[in-house]
Design a protein around this motif. Sequence first.
Motif, PDB file in Angstrom:
ATOM      1  N   ARG A  37      17.229  -1.082 -21.388  1.00 12.56           N
ATOM      2  CA  ARG A  37      16.169  -1.616 -21.432  1.00 12.56           C
ATOM      3  C   ARG A  37      16.095  -3.162 -21.274  1.00 12.56           C
ATOM      4  O   ARG A  37      14.766  -3.669 -21.373  1.00 12.56           O
ATOM      5  CB  ARG A  37      15.514  -1.151 -22.569  1.00 12.56           C
ATOM      6  CG  ARG A  37      14.727   0.260 -22.650  1.00 12.56           C
ATOM      7  CD  ARG A  37      14.250   0.744 -23.902  1.00 12.56           C
ATOM      8  NE  ARG A  37      13.635   2.267 -23.969  1.00 12.56           N
ATOM      9  CZ  ARG A  37      14.281   3.459 -23.766  1.00 12.56           C
ATOM     10  NH1 ARG A  37      15.637   3.367 -23.630  1.00 12.56           N
ATOM     11  NH2 ARG A  37      13.561   4.609 -23.749  1.00 12.56           N
ATOM     12  N   GLY A  38      17.082  -3.680 -21.077  1.00 17.70           N
ATOM     13  CA  GLY A  38      17.240  -5.093 -21.014  1.00 17.70           C
ATOM     14  C   GLY A  38      17.622  -5.977 -22.396  1.00 17.70           C
ATOM     15  O   GLY A  38      17.469  -7.172 -22.286  1.00 17.70           O
ATOM     16  N   PHE A  39      17.667  -5.245 -23.372  1.00 18.60           N
ATOM     17  CA  PHE A  39      18.055  -6.049 -24.672  1.00 18.60           C
ATOM     18  C   PHE A  39      19.227  -6.629 -24.789  1.00 18.60           C
ATOM     19  O   PHE A  39      20.146  -5.968 -24.009  1.00 18.60           O
ATOM     20  CB  PHE A  39      17.491  -5.140 -25.893  1.00 18.60           C
ATOM     21  CG  PHE A  39      16.413  -4.575 -26.277  1.00 18.60           C
ATOM     22  CD1 PHE A  39      15.488  -5.338 -27.294  1.00 18.60           C
ATOM     23  CD2 PHE A  39      15.531  -3.714 -25.548  1.00 18.60           C
ATOM     24  CE1 PHE A  39      14.225  -5.030 -27.443  1.00 18.60           C
ATOM     25  CE2 PHE A  39      14.312  -3.323 -25.787  1.00 18.60           C
ATOM     26  CZ  PHE A  39      13.611  -4.185 -26.713  1.00 18.60           C
ATOM     27  N   ARG A  40      19.422  -7.747 -25.351  1.00 18.96           N
ATOM     28  CA  ARG A  40      20.621  -8.294 -25.499  1.00 18.96           C
ATOM     29  C   ARG A  40      21.205  -8.146 -26.752  1.00 18.96           C
ATOM     30  O   ARG A  40      20.699  -8.458 -27.910  1.00 18.96           O
ATOM     31  CB  ARG A  40      20.576  -9.934 -25.099  1.00 18.96           C
ATOM     32  CG  ARG A  40      21.954 -10.717 -24.890  1.00 18.96           C
ATOM     33  CD  ARG A  40      21.804 -11.958 -24.429  1.00 18.96           C
ATOM     34  NE  ARG A  40      20.852 -12.908 -24.921  1.00 18.96           N
ATOM     35  CZ  ARG A  40      20.921 -13.588 -25.884  1.00 18.96           C
ATOM     36  NH1 ARG A  40      22.307 -13.806 -26.457  1.00 18.96           N
ATOM     37  NH2 ARG A  40      19.888 -14.600 -26.549  1.00 18.96           N
ATOM     38  N   ALA A  41      22.771  -7.802 -26.852  1.00 15.73           N
ATOM     39  CA  ALA A  41      23.174  -7.369 -28.356  1.00 15.73           C
ATOM     40  C   ALA A  41      23.452  -8.876 -28.841  1.00 15.73           C
ATOM     41  O   ALA A  41      24.233  -9.601 -28.283  1.00 15.73           O
ATOM     42  CB  ALA A  41      24.217  -6.408 -28.105  1.00 15.73           C
ATOM     43  N   VAL A  42      23.127  -8.982 -30.141  1.00 12.71           N
ATOM     44  CA  VAL A  42      23.660 -10.258 -31.016  1.00 12.71           C
ATOM     45  C   VAL A  42      24.322  -9.635 -32.303  1.00 12.71           C
ATOM     46  O   VAL A  42      24.822 -10.949 -32.976  1.00 12.71           O
ATOM     47  CB  VAL A  42      22.534 -11.203 -31.095  1.00 12.71           C
ATOM     48  CG1 VAL A  42      21.924 -11.697 -29.567  1.00 12.71           C
ATOM     49  CG2 VAL A  42      21.319 -10.449 -31.793  1.00 12.71           C
ATOM     50  N   GLY A  43      23.935  -8.764 -32.755  1.00 10.30           N
ATOM     51  CA  GLY A  43      24.852  -8.434 -34.049  1.00 10.30           C
ATOM     52  C   GLY A  43      26.141  -8.343 -34.102  1.00 10.30           C
ATOM     53  O   GLY A  43      26.472  -7.737 -33.116  1.00 10.30           O
ATOM     54  N   LYS A  44      26.833  -8.842 -34.972  1.00  7.75           N
ATOM     55  CA  LYS A  44      28.276  -8.791 -35.355  1.00  7.75           C
ATOM     56  C   LYS A  44      28.628  -7.571 -36.150  1.00  7.75           C
ATOM     57  O   LYS A  44      29.406  -6.809 -35.860  1.00  7.75           O
ATOM     58  CB  LYS A  44      28.719  -9.872 -35.995  1.00  7.75           C
ATOM     59  CG  LYS A  44      28.540 -11.223 -34.974  1.00  7.75           C
ATOM     60  CD  LYS A  44      29.033 -12.434 -35.630  1.00  7.75           C
ATOM     61  CE  LYS A  44      29.298 -13.692 -34.894  1.00  7.75           C
ATOM     62  NZ  LYS A  44      29.586 -14.809 -35.412  1.00  7.75           N
ATOM     63  N   ASP A  45      27.966  -7.183 -37.226  1.00  5.00           N
ATOM     64  CA  ASP A  45      28.404  -6.166 -38.195  1.00  5.00           C
ATOM     65  C   ASP A  45      27.450  -5.009 -37.920  1.00  5.00           C
ATOM     66  O   ASP A  45      27.980  -3.961 -38.332  1.00  5.00           O
ATOM     67  CB  ASP A  45      27.826  -6.678 -39.814  1.00  5.00           C
ATOM     68  CG  ASP A  45      28.857  -7.882 -40.029  1.00  5.00           C
ATOM     69  OD1 ASP A  45      29.943  -8.022 -39.658  1.00  5.00           O
ATOM     70  OD2 ASP A  45      27.978  -9.042 -40.616  1.00  5.00           O
ATOM     71  N   PHE A  46      26.359  -5.148 -37.313  1.00  4.33           N
ATOM     72  CA  PHE A  46      25.633  -3.793 -36.967  1.00  4.33           C
ATOM     73  C   PHE A  46      24.652  -4.081 -35.793  1.00  4.33           C
ATOM     74  O   PHE A  46      24.474  -5.404 -35.361  1.00  4.33           O
ATOM     75  CB  PHE A  46      24.688  -3.391 -38.347  1.00  4.33           C
ATOM     76  CG  PHE A  46      23.922  -4.554 -38.919  1.00  4.33           C
ATOM     77  CD1 PHE A  46      22.664  -4.941 -38.385  1.00  4.33           C
ATOM     78  CD2 PHE A  46      24.401  -5.068 -40.005  1.00  4.33           C
ATOM     79  CE1 PHE A  46      22.284  -5.997 -38.803  1.00  4.33           C
ATOM     80  CE2 PHE A  46      23.831  -6.112 -40.654  1.00  4.33           C
ATOM     81  CZ  PHE A  46      22.754  -6.562 -40.316  1.00  4.33           C
ATOM     82  N   PRO A  47      24.126  -3.015 -35.171  1.00  9.31           N
ATOM     83  CA  PRO A  47      23.293  -3.167 -33.852  1.00  9.31           C
ATOM     84  C   PRO A  47      22.085  -3.955 -34.048  1.00  9.31           C
ATOM     85  O   PRO A  47      21.121  -3.597 -34.479  1.00  9.31           O
ATOM     86  CB  PRO A  47      23.156  -1.883 -33.227  1.00  9.31           C
ATOM     87  CG  PRO A  47      24.139  -0.866 -34.014  1.00  9.31           C
ATOM     88  CD  PRO A  47      24.173  -1.797 -35.315  1.00  9.31           C
ATOM     89  N   VAL A  48      21.923  -5.507 -33.637  1.00  9.77           N
ATOM     90  CA  VAL A  48      20.825  -6.071 -33.677  1.00  9.77           C
ATOM     91  C   VAL A  48      20.767  -6.782 -32.031  1.00  9.77           C
ATOM     92  O   VAL A  48      21.838  -7.182 -31.534  1.00  9.77           O
ATOM     93  CB  VAL A  48      20.872  -7.304 -34.287  1.00  9.77           C
ATOM     94  CG1 VAL A  48      19.530  -8.161 -34.341  1.00  9.77           C
ATOM     95  CG2 VAL A  48      20.955  -6.903 -36.019  1.00  9.77           C
ATOM     96  N   PHE A  49      19.442  -6.594 -31.486  1.00 11.29           N
ATOM     97  CA  PHE A  49      19.383  -6.946 -30.119  1.00 11.29           C
ATOM     98  C   PHE A  49      17.870  -8.074 -30.040  1.00 11.29           C
ATOM     99  O   PHE A  49      17.017  -7.882 -30.923  1.00 11.29           O
ATOM    100  CB  PHE A  49      18.956  -5.671 -29.209  1.00 11.29           C
ATOM    101  CG  PHE A  49      19.949  -4.672 -29.502  1.00 11.29           C
ATOM    102  CD1 PHE A  49      21.020  -4.655 -28.615  1.00 11.29           C
ATOM    103  CD2 PHE A  49      19.981  -3.650 -30.549  1.00 11.29           C
ATOM    104  CE1 PHE A  49      21.827  -3.609 -28.597  1.00 11.29           C
ATOM    105  CE2 PHE A  49      20.866  -2.822 -30.504  1.00 11.29           C
ATOM    106  CZ  PHE A  49      21.793  -2.585 -29.751  1.00 11.29           C
ATOM    107  N   LEU A  50      18.051  -8.829 -28.965  1.00  7.44           N
ATOM    108  CA  LEU A  50      16.998  -9.749 -28.626  1.00  7.44           C
ATOM    109  C   LEU A  50      16.011  -9.081 -27.580  1.00  7.44           C
ATOM    110  O   LEU A  50      16.526  -8.572 -26.403  1.00  7.44           O
ATOM    111  CB  LEU A  50      17.457 -10.939 -28.282  1.00  7.44           C
ATOM    112  CG  LEU A  50      18.172 -11.763 -29.446  1.00  7.44           C
ATOM    113  CD1 LEU A  50      18.612 -13.274 -28.756  1.00  7.44           C
ATOM    114  CD2 LEU A  50      17.367 -11.748 -30.770  1.00  7.44           C
TER     115      LEU A  50
END
Length: 405
Positions: A37-50
Amino acid sequence: MRCYVVGGAVRDRLLGLPVSDHDWVVVGATVDDMLSRGFRAVGKDFPVFLHPRTHEEYALARTERKTGHGYKGFAFHASPDVTLEEDLARRDLTINAIAEDEHGSLVDPYGGQRDIAARVFRHVSPAFAEDPVRILRLARFAARFSDFVVAPETMALMRQMVDAGEVDHLVAERVWQEISRGLMSERPSRMIEVLRECGALARLLPEVDALFGVPQPAKYHPEVDTGAHLGLVLDAAARRGESLPVRFAALVHDLGKGETPEHILPHHYGHEGRGVALAEAVCERLRVPAECREVGVMTTREHGIVHQAMELRPATMAKLFARCDVLRRPERFEQMLAACACDFYGRPGYDMRDYPQIERLRVGMRAYVGVDAGAIARVLEDKSKIPQAVAEARAAAVADALRAA
């Protein structure tokens, strides 16, 4: 896939406060779903997206399991079968464990709205004890939401965490991050009070904890207790809208009073000098940024002489300017003066008094920096006499300016 606003944005809206940022939790989705859906992954320890347009953070619903000491000792599990209630259960306080769906309906399985109405900080579950940063966060929240109280069972749990040595595993950067945010809040004294009540202050800032119970002369300090004075100074800095370096200076300026020999109490002769090493130790231990460190140490060393500015001889004032390097760092000197004003006004009944010391020092400083050292050097044949001649000229200029003021 369902998205909910969670945490501070929901809490602050319910409190009638402005909301600038939104954090989202996503239930029923995978990493691939988010990326598609176009989200950008930023999390290192767990899945977080922008989010691709708003750039707000979206985290997959997750559970966590304690694996070691400190706030990094966790294993996280994120999958489509983790429920919203399970995700909210891992949060620190009930007031931060409320979610809001796209229609504005609230999901509040742990009584956060009740505790907001009662103005209570209460932990969501026993899992609170697994992360020592939560003690600092709660103390920082107490400084921001100063009309809230800590639930007795939550305070008891924090004491158990301290006794178990959990706060001893906190990394310096995280401690500074939370303390600095608390210092910039509405009533920083509440952060100190909460940390002291649960025992964490003695572990994290023993130099500050040592101030409580130490008396001062009632003639100059109607509050008498040095720790009480510290809280008043911090809150004066907050009322005056001071910057973080000034507020940090307010925190450390009187540390030397914690080591005053008992036989001279309630007086604190020489506490400024004793306090310098203590302030430097705090800065080193918490890896305090340079600007805060410089203003804090300078204020600790010089606040006593600043308070005496109305009686200072011009030569003594000139030496003060030299020690504080006003020629190159006038902004640091101004920050120190602001911290000294907070020290003055952080006393009961002093709110309406004048503090003319600052303007007198500014008059002297303008004269001091206005001396042309280069011109003096050019006319002296014996170059070894330049430093003395410049110092004498600056002291004379300060004297002239003070007489004319």
